[in-house]
Enzyme design. Structure first.
Site, PDB file in Angstrom:
ATOM      1  N   SER A 172       0.866  -1.179   0.000  1.00  9.08           N
ATOM      2  CA  SER A 172       0.000   0.000   0.000  1.00  9.08           C
ATOM      3  C   SER A 172       0.901   1.227   0.000  1.00  9.08           C
ATOM      4  O   SER A 172       2.084   1.125   0.356  1.00  9.08           O
ATOM      5  CB  SER A 172      -0.845  -0.003   1.280  1.00  9.08           C
ATOM      6  N   TYR A 175      -2.165   0.205  10.801  1.00 10.57           N
ATOM      7  CA  TYR A 175      -2.120  -0.251   9.400  1.00 10.57           C
ATOM      8  C   TYR A 175      -0.787   0.086   8.743  1.00 10.57           C
ATOM      9  O   TYR A 175      -0.174  -0.762   8.087  1.00 10.57           O
ATOM     10  CB  TYR A 175      -3.280   0.398   8.646  1.00 10.57           C
TER      11      TYR A 175
HETATM   12  C1  8X3 Z   1      -5.000   1.684   1.334  1.00 13.90           C
HETATM   13  C2  8X3 Z   1      -4.498   3.059   1.136  1.00 13.90           C
HETATM   14  O1  8X3 Z   1      -4.443   5.455   2.023  1.00 13.90           O
HETATM   15  O2  8X3 Z   1      -6.191   4.036   2.887  1.00 13.90           O
HETATM   16  O3  8X3 Z   1      -3.992   0.732   1.368  1.00 13.90           O
HETATM   17  O4  8X3 Z   1      -3.930   3.692   3.594  1.00 13.90           O
HETATM   18  S1  8X3 Z   1      -4.784   4.082   2.482  1.00 13.90           S
END
Ligand code: 8X3
Length: 251
Positions: free
Chosen positions: A138, A151
């Protein structure tokens, strides 16, 4: 057929998290290139239905579970492409309010899930004579952002695991490509916000996000390069998004 031609006849591709979104679109793209695609996901009914449609094989897979992974890879002796797509985000909270269960889920799926799949399939990737590992990280693997540490830290760790293999596998017939997408409209935000559709919709409102097919098309391109070409890292974002948290909403 010369060695440098990438024939896809009877080549096998494994896609995790293949029941929806980028995983499902990637399974379709690779099947269209002639790969026999093995689709894995917890929602086995969905992957079986999609597999029937594209001439592949659907199997139950929970990348957080050793036994499930062992059952999934049983009998896969030669695998040409592994797409590590399973993963995702849960929550959007400052570190001070971090939910440890959310963090655990994100690290289990994105990081340890990718590790389990790679460890289990490395012999089969090597045995194919022309293996390719594609890991969907990502833009969150490239830059941190407010409230996203659970995340972004998991995606950074997943990416470093993947990038380390580029060194460790040098000399073996295995290529590695990291795909780092920005905003892609899938059920990613719905999962992140625990089913809150309004909150998920707001993430993509008034801009044009990428689609799962946009990402899958790039993976298809990567998988169709000849064996000596390694695309190390591909970052793709909507034109409306310049960085993880900087975008333009024009309505
Ligand atoms: C998803 C992109 O910007 O929501 O992997 O982290 S973000």
């Amino acid at each position: 057929m010369s060695e440098s031609t990438s024939s896809t006849e009877s080549r096998v591709a494994v896609v995790t998290g293949a029941s929806s979104g980028i995983g499902a679109a990637t399974a379709r793209a690779l099947a269209a290139q002639g790969y026999h695609v093995i689709l894995g996901a917890r929602r086995v009914g969905r992957v079986e239905a999609l597999a029937a449609e594209i001439g592949g094989t659907g199997r139950q897979l929970d990348v957080t579970d050793d036994e499930s992974v062992a059952r999934f890879v049983a009998g896969l002796d030669a695998v040409h492409v592994l797409v590590n797509n399973a993963g995702g985000a849960k929550g959007l909270d400052p570190v001070a309010d971090a939910d440890l269960d959310d963090w655990r889920w994100m690290w289990e799926t994105n990081v340890l899930g990718t590790l389990r799949m790679i460890k289990s399939l490395l012999p089969a990737l090597e045995a194919s004579g022309d293996g390719l590992i594609v890991t969907i990280t990502s833009t969150a693997a490239l830059e941190p952002y407010d409230n996203g540490a659970g995340y972004t830290s998991a995606k950074h760790a997943q990416a470093v695991l993947h990038r380390t293999l580029r060194f460790e596998l040098l000399g073996k017939p295995i290529r590695l490509t990291e795909i780092a997408p920005g905003m892609v409209e899938t059920d990613f935000s719905l999962v992140r916000f625990d089913g809150d559709q309004d909150r998920a919709d707001a993430v993509y409102a008034d801009l044009t996000p990428l689609t799962a097919e946009d990402v899958a098309e790039v993976i298809g391109f990567v998988a169709s390069r000849p064996p000596h070409v390694n695309l190390d890292q591909i970052v793709l974002k909507p034109r409306d998004q310049a960085s993880a948290r900087r975008n333009i909403r024009t309505g």
